[in-house]
Design a protein around this motif. Structure first.
Motif, mmCIF file in Angstrom:
data_model
loop_
_atom_site.group_PDB
_atom_site.id
_atom_site.type_symbol
_atom_site.label_atom_id
_atom_site.label_comp_id
_atom_site.label_asym_id
_atom_site.label_seq_id
_atom_site.Cartn_x
_atom_site.Cartn_y
_atom_site.Cartn_z
ATOM 1 N N LYS A 1 1.080 -1.203 0.008
ATOM 2 C CA LYS A 1 -0.050 0.059 0.113
ATOM 3 C C LYS A 1 0.963 1.306 -0.131
ATOM 4 C CE LYS A 1 -3.892 0.619 0.061
ATOM 5 N NZ LYS A 1 -4.644 0.867 -0.859
ATOM 6 N N HIS B 1 -6.637 -3.268 -1.961
ATOM 7 C CA HIS B 1 -5.512 -3.835 -1.311
ATOM 8 C C HIS B 1 -4.995 -5.001 -1.790
ATOM 9 C CE1 HIS B 1 -2.505 -4.214 1.854
ATOM 10 N NE2 HIS B 1 -2.803 -5.393 2.077
ATOM 11 N N LYS C 1 -3.573 5.393 -3.409
ATOM 12 C CA LYS C 1 -3.199 5.115 -1.705
ATOM 13 C C LYS C 1 -4.245 5.454 -0.855
ATOM 14 C CE LYS C 1 1.924 5.699 -1.928
ATOM 15 N NZ LYS C 1 3.117 6.494 -1.502
#
Length: 255
Positions: free
Chosen positions: A173, A198, A181
């Motif tokens: 990440k 993710h 992000k």
């Protein structure tokens, strides 16, 4: 073109291939989040076709001398990119007025009305006129919340596809492309604070909240174009001579 640089290669994904992944993503959208209708069919088709402007450009990829890598969709020369955008929007609108309006809104959202570039301002003004003309030509009373939902859905599917295409599988990440992000920019009734993705590992991506009927897999087609072959043959020839490979990614619920 989407480009990931490796030590000896550039992994290259044409924009229209990424758009096809966007279409696969929207095909799994939960039915209870949006009723099926003719407009939904056209909105889904817009998602599949939203980057068709890039088909002729990506068929002849070009070398960015300044960056010593192939041009990407981000840094491609602006005026030629804008011309391609308008050609692609027209091609979509010729088939579906509603899809054309959504694609016009999508491309216009890339730029700011405060941008001082005259080409950008001309593009925005012409697309605003196009959107008004398309809306009038549809002769339909479409509530704002419907086409706004379709528009946000297009942009989310575009972003989620870019998420898996623009960065290497398994990217932590903290090393992700800055666009993603902090999660995706779109919010929905079922996700008022937006959604986030993710990389769980090299083959699985979690999406939270999960907007799909069930977990599903997509294939990312890419060409691992050799830097040596680019020097020997030129970028376009090396690109076309490189065999297409695929990487499978599965979207799953967050545990």
């Amino acid at each position: 073109m989407i480009v990931i640089e490796k030590e000896n290669q550039f992994h290259m994904i044409p924009q229209h291939e990424h758009a096809k992944i966007s279409a696969q993503i929207v095909a799994h959208w939960k039915n209870n989040f949006l009723l099926r209708s003719k407009l939904r069919e056209e909105a889904d088709w817009a998602i599949a076709q939203h980057d068709r402007a890039w088909i002729p450009l990506d068929d002849q990829p070009e070398w960015n001398e300044e960056k010593q890598r192939p041009y990407t969709f981000v840094d491609y020369p602006l005026e030629r990119k804008l011309q391609a955008y308008q050609r692609g929007i027209k091609e979509v609108a010729d088939r579906s007025l509603y899809a054309g309006m959504l694609c016009s809104m999508h491309y216009a959202s890339f730029f700011s009305k405060d941008d001082n570039d005259s080409a950008v301002q001309t593009f925005l003004a012409e697309e605003k006129t196009r959107q008004q003309d398309l809306f009038e030509a549809m002769e339909m009373d479409i509530p704002y919340d419907i086409y706004d939902l379709h528009f946000r859905r297009l942009q989310f599917c575009d972003d989620l596809s870019l998420y898996v295409c623009m960065q290497e599988a398994g990217t932590p990440k903290e090393e992700e492309v800055s666009w993603f992000k902090g999660g995706f920019r779109q919010s929905f009734d079922f996700a008022p604070a937006g959604m986030a993705a993710h990389w769980i590992d090299d083959e699985n991506v979690s999406v939270d909240p999960f907007p799909f009927e069930k977990p599903f897999s997509i294939e990312i087609p890419y060409r691992p174009v050799s830097k040596i072959e680019i020097k020997e043959k030129g970028l376009s020839q090396a690109f076309h001579d490189t065999e297409i490979k695929t990487h499978v990614v599965t979207f799953v619920k967050k545990e």
